[in-house]
Scaffold this motif. Structure first.
Motif, short mmCIF file in Angstrom:
data_model
loop_
_atom_site.label_atom_id
_atom_site.label_comp_id
_atom_site.label_asym_id
_atom_site.label_seq_id
_atom_site.Cartn_x
_atom_site.Cartn_y
_atom_site.Cartn_z
N THR A 111 0.86 -1.18 0.00
CA THR A 111 0.00 0.00 0.00
C THR A 111 0.90 1.23 0.00
O THR A 111 1.84 1.31 0.80
N ILE A 112 0.62 2.16 -0.90
CA ILE A 112 1.41 3.39 -0.99
C ILE A 112 0.87 4.35 0.06
O ILE A 112 -0.24 4.85 -0.05
N GLU A 113 1.66 4.57 1.09
CA GLU A 113 1.28 5.51 2.14
C GLU A 113 1.66 6.94 1.73
O GLU A 113 0.93 7.88 1.96
N SER A 114 2.86 7.07 1.14
CA SER A 114 3.36 8.37 0.67
C SER A 114 4.52 8.09 -0.27
O SER A 114 4.86 6.95 -0.53
N SER A 115 5.16 9.15 -0.76
CA SER A 115 6.33 8.97 -1.62
C SER A 115 7.55 8.52 -0.82
O SER A 115 8.60 8.26 -1.39
N LYS A 116 7.39 8.37 0.51
CA LYS A 116 8.50 7.97 1.38
C LYS A 116 8.27 6.65 2.09
O LYS A 116 9.17 6.13 2.73
N ARG A 117 7.05 6.09 2.00
CA ARG A 117 6.79 4.85 2.74
C ARG A 117 5.72 4.01 2.04
O ARG A 117 4.68 4.53 1.64
N LEU A 118 6.04 2.71 1.90
CA LEU A 118 5.11 1.71 1.39
C LEU A 118 5.05 0.61 2.45
O LEU A 118 6.06 0.28 3.06
N HIS A 119 3.88 0.05 2.67
CA HIS A 119 3.79 -1.04 3.63
C HIS A 119 2.85 -2.11 3.10
O HIS A 119 1.97 -1.83 2.28
N GLY A 120 3.08 -3.34 3.54
CA GLY A 120 2.23 -4.43 3.09
C GLY A 120 2.84 -5.76 3.40
O GLY A 120 3.15 -6.05 4.56
N ALA A 121 3.08 -6.58 2.35
CA ALA A 121 3.54 -7.94 2.58
C ALA A 121 4.58 -8.39 1.56
O ALA A 121 4.49 -8.05 0.38
N LEU A 122 5.54 -9.16 2.06
CA LEU A 122 6.43 -9.95 1.22
C LEU A 122 5.66 -11.24 0.95
O LEU A 122 5.21 -11.90 1.88
N VAL A 123 5.49 -11.56 -0.33
CA VAL A 123 4.76 -12.76 -0.71
C VAL A 123 5.73 -13.67 -1.43
O VAL A 123 6.14 -13.39 -2.55
N SER A 124 6.14 -14.74 -0.75
CA SER A 124 7.14 -15.64 -1.31
C SER A 124 6.94 -17.02 -0.70
O SER A 124 6.57 -17.14 0.47
N ALA A 125 7.18 -18.04 -1.50
CA ALA A 125 7.08 -19.43 -1.05
C ALA A 125 5.71 -19.73 -0.44
O ALA A 125 5.59 -20.46 0.54
N GLY A 126 4.67 -19.13 -1.01
CA GLY A 126 3.32 -19.40 -0.55
C GLY A 126 2.93 -18.75 0.76
O GLY A 126 1.90 -19.07 1.34
#
Length: 141
Positions: A111-126
């Motif tokens: 999720t783009i919070e601002s031009s300085k921070r994104l947050h969410g999830a690493l999606v790897s290996a299921g």
């Protein structure tokens, strides 16, 4: 009730600003993975279309129970829909650590919070694990 309305209004008004944030440039990222392991790295995104980006990331994974750390270079494609960013990567090179069929590409749903921070999830290996990207000191390109 008034507090709920004010909160919803604040989120609604902030969404267009986040969707218009300039996310091209250099980033540092971290994700919370299992046990005593650490995971993080750097990424660069370059705008190639209205809502499309290409880039590269280098991820480092360190786990005490593994004989060596992984340092993995990956190329990525990213697409943006509103304030959501999907980053899909492909392994190019194991810079450090033995090449392993068990190390999967590092993909992110953010999720783009601002031009300085994104947050969410690493999606790897299921699995999906909490992740955060913060603007690298090199700034916007």
């Amino acid at each position: 009730m008034r507090a709920i309305v004010v909160t919803c209004l604040a989120i609604f008004l902030a969404w267009p600003a986040a969707a218009n944030a300039n996310i091209a440039g250099h980033w540092s990222f971290e994700a919370m993975i299992e046990g005593d392991c650490t995971f993080g790295g750097t990424a660069h995104l370059e705008r190639v279309g209205e809502n499309e980006f290409k880039g590269e990331l280098t991820a480092r994974q360190s786990c005490p129970e593994l004989p060596e750390d992984y340092l993995v270079r990956q190329t990525c494609q990213a697409s943006q829909l509103g304030n959501q960013l999907s980053v899909r990567c492909r392994i190019v090179e194991f810079i450090n650590g033995f090449e392993s069929e068990f190390y999967y590409p590092d993909n992110f749903t953010l999720t783009i919070e601002s031009s300085k921070r994104l947050h969410g999830a690493l999606v790897s290996a299921g699995r999906a694990r909490p992740a955060e990207w913060v603007r690298d000191e090199r700034g916007i390109s």
